[in-house]
Design a protein around this motif. Sequence first.
Motif, PDB file in Angstrom:
ATOM      1  N   LEU A 145      79.747  29.107  63.981  1.00 53.17           N
ATOM      2  CA  LEU A 145      78.864  28.101  64.518  1.00 53.17           C
ATOM      3  C   LEU A 145      77.499  28.173  63.837  1.00 53.17           C
ATOM      4  N   LEU A 146      76.843  29.211  63.471  1.00 49.83           N
ATOM      5  CA  LEU A 146      75.837  29.160  62.724  1.00 49.83           C
ATOM      6  C   LEU A 146      75.960  28.500  61.374  1.00 49.83           C
ATOM      7  N   ALA A 175      74.613  20.943  59.433  1.00 47.96           N
ATOM      8  CA  ALA A 175      74.012  19.845  60.112  1.00 47.96           C
ATOM      9  C   ALA A 175      72.698  19.618  60.025  1.00 47.96           C
ATOM     10  N   HIS A 176      71.858  20.628  60.186  1.00 46.76           N
ATOM     11  CA  HIS A 176      70.405  20.663  60.180  1.00 46.76           C
ATOM     12  C   HIS A 176      69.539  21.333  59.242  1.00 46.76           C
ATOM     13  N   GLY A 177      70.348  21.955  58.388  1.00 51.32           N
ATOM     14  CA  GLY A 177      69.653  22.636  57.182  1.00 51.32           C
ATOM     15  C   GLY A 177      69.434  24.091  57.666  1.00 51.32           C
ATOM     16  N   PRO A 233      65.496  29.628  63.259  1.00 49.29           N
ATOM     17  CA  PRO A 233      65.880  30.831  64.105  1.00 49.29           C
ATOM     18  C   PRO A 233      66.905  30.342  65.010  1.00 49.29           C
ATOM     19  N   SER A 234      67.418  31.223  65.531  1.00 50.77           N
ATOM     20  CA  SER A 234      68.453  30.969  66.686  1.00 50.77           C
ATOM     21  C   SER A 234      68.654  31.752  67.800  1.00 50.77           C
ATOM     22  N   VAL A 235      69.428  31.295  68.762  1.00 47.93           N
ATOM     23  CA  VAL A 235      69.625  32.363  69.951  1.00 47.93           C
ATOM     24  C   VAL A 235      71.086  32.089  70.320  1.00 47.93           C
ATOM     25  N   THR A 236      71.674  33.141  70.686  1.00 45.77           N
ATOM     26  CA  THR A 236      73.233  33.158  71.037  1.00 45.77           C
ATOM     27  C   THR A 236      73.463  33.364  72.548  1.00 45.77           C
ATOM     28  N   LEU A 294      69.801  26.458  68.001  1.00 42.32           N
ATOM     29  CA  LEU A 294      68.688  26.719  66.888  1.00 42.32           C
ATOM     30  C   LEU A 294      67.639  26.256  67.690  1.00 42.32           C
ATOM     31  N   LEU A 295      66.347  26.812  67.163  1.00 42.22           N
ATOM     32  CA  LEU A 295      65.074  26.740  67.771  1.00 42.22           C
ATOM     33  C   LEU A 295      63.907  26.185  66.959  1.00 42.22           C
ATOM     34  N   ASP A 296      63.193  25.402  67.443  1.00 44.03           N
ATOM     35  CA  ASP A 296      61.906  24.670  66.679  1.00 44.03           C
ATOM     36  C   ASP A 296      61.001  25.853  66.503  1.00 44.03           C
ATOM     37  N   VAL A 297      59.755  25.243  66.050  1.00 46.32           N
ATOM     38  CA  VAL A 297      58.627  26.020  65.613  1.00 46.32           C
ATOM     39  C   VAL A 297      58.266  26.908  66.896  1.00 46.32           C
ATOM     40  N   GLN A 298      58.156  26.096  67.968  1.00 45.01           N
ATOM     41  CA  GLN A 298      57.671  26.418  69.289  1.00 45.01           C
ATOM     42  C   GLN A 298      58.697  27.079  70.016  1.00 45.01           C
ATOM     43  N   GLY A 299      59.941  27.745  69.624  1.00 46.77           N
ATOM     44  CA  GLY A 299      60.985  28.401  70.113  1.00 46.77           C
ATOM     45  C   GLY A 299      61.751  27.704  71.215  1.00 46.77           C
ATOM     46  N   ARG A 300      61.517  26.253  71.059  1.00 47.62           N
ATOM     47  CA  ARG A 300      62.527  25.629  72.072  1.00 47.62           C
ATOM     48  C   ARG A 300      63.912  25.042  71.143  1.00 47.62           C
ATOM     49  N   PRO A 301      64.932  25.261  71.761  1.00 43.98           N
ATOM     50  CA  PRO A 301      66.257  24.661  71.389  1.00 43.98           C
ATOM     51  C   PRO A 301      66.164  23.122  71.171  1.00 43.98           C
ATOM     52  N   PHE A 302      66.913  22.681  69.905  1.00 38.40           N
ATOM     53  CA  PHE A 302      66.739  21.357  69.330  1.00 38.40           C
ATOM     54  C   PHE A 302      67.952  21.036  68.976  1.00 38.40           C
TER      55      PHE A 302
END
Length: 248
Positions: free
Chosen positions: A184-185, A191-193, A197-200, A215-223
């Motif tokens: 998955l990673l 797809a996104h480079g 950071p990521s969370v499972t 995948l998380l953005d710089v604010q730690g939000r999933p995108f």
Amino acid sequence: MSANDPTARLFPALYEGDEDAVVRLLRAGVSAEAVDEDGQSALYVAAVSDRPGIVRLLLATGADPDRLSLGTDAPLCGAACGGHTEVVRALLAAGANPDTVEAFGFTALTWALRRGHTAVTRALLAAGADPDRPGPAGEPPLVTAAHRGSTGCVRDLLAHGAGARGEALAEARRLLGVGVETELLAGLARAHGPGHPSVTHRRPSPEGVTVEVQLLDVQGRPFAGDDLQTGHAEIVTVLKASTTRPRR
């Protein structure tokens, strides 16, 4: 489309699941083939919103089950992708082609297998969906199901004579070796480079465990995210048994 136009009131009723309002609007002359301001058909909106009662109402009053919304999106495919089994059954009962192809070469079976929706897969195959019709990239359905890790989908395809068993076995073995989270990673990085950071997350599913990586953005939000099931070991066993010929 003005707010006083009855057709404009149809789509809020669809999203809210208000069957009584839909009945009133259809009786008032609103077409079952109505489209919203963006061109989405009423049937497609009801299908992807998992509104089986409204889907049946629209079909009973003239909606074409195979009409592509926006010229690209099939109601059957939208329902299959979402795992909306009752909607899928209603569309098939109304004559929807189980092998209808929408944009980019997707069929309802492709979507069901990619998402691991076993009940939808079973309904489509029972209605005559081709168990060997390749997906958009030419992949055999059995390979798609093996990649997904859905034992139920694999079993149903085998029961309908699906081919490419050796290829599917190789794919299930590959996933066992690579590991679902790593797979998955890697796909999300393509797809996104790389470097995000990521969370499972691991959650129970009818067939064991589903693993989701976000995948998380710089604010730690999933995108962005994707998920797979973890039935690959059992799939290997099932496929090995299906490809073993009895000795004479």
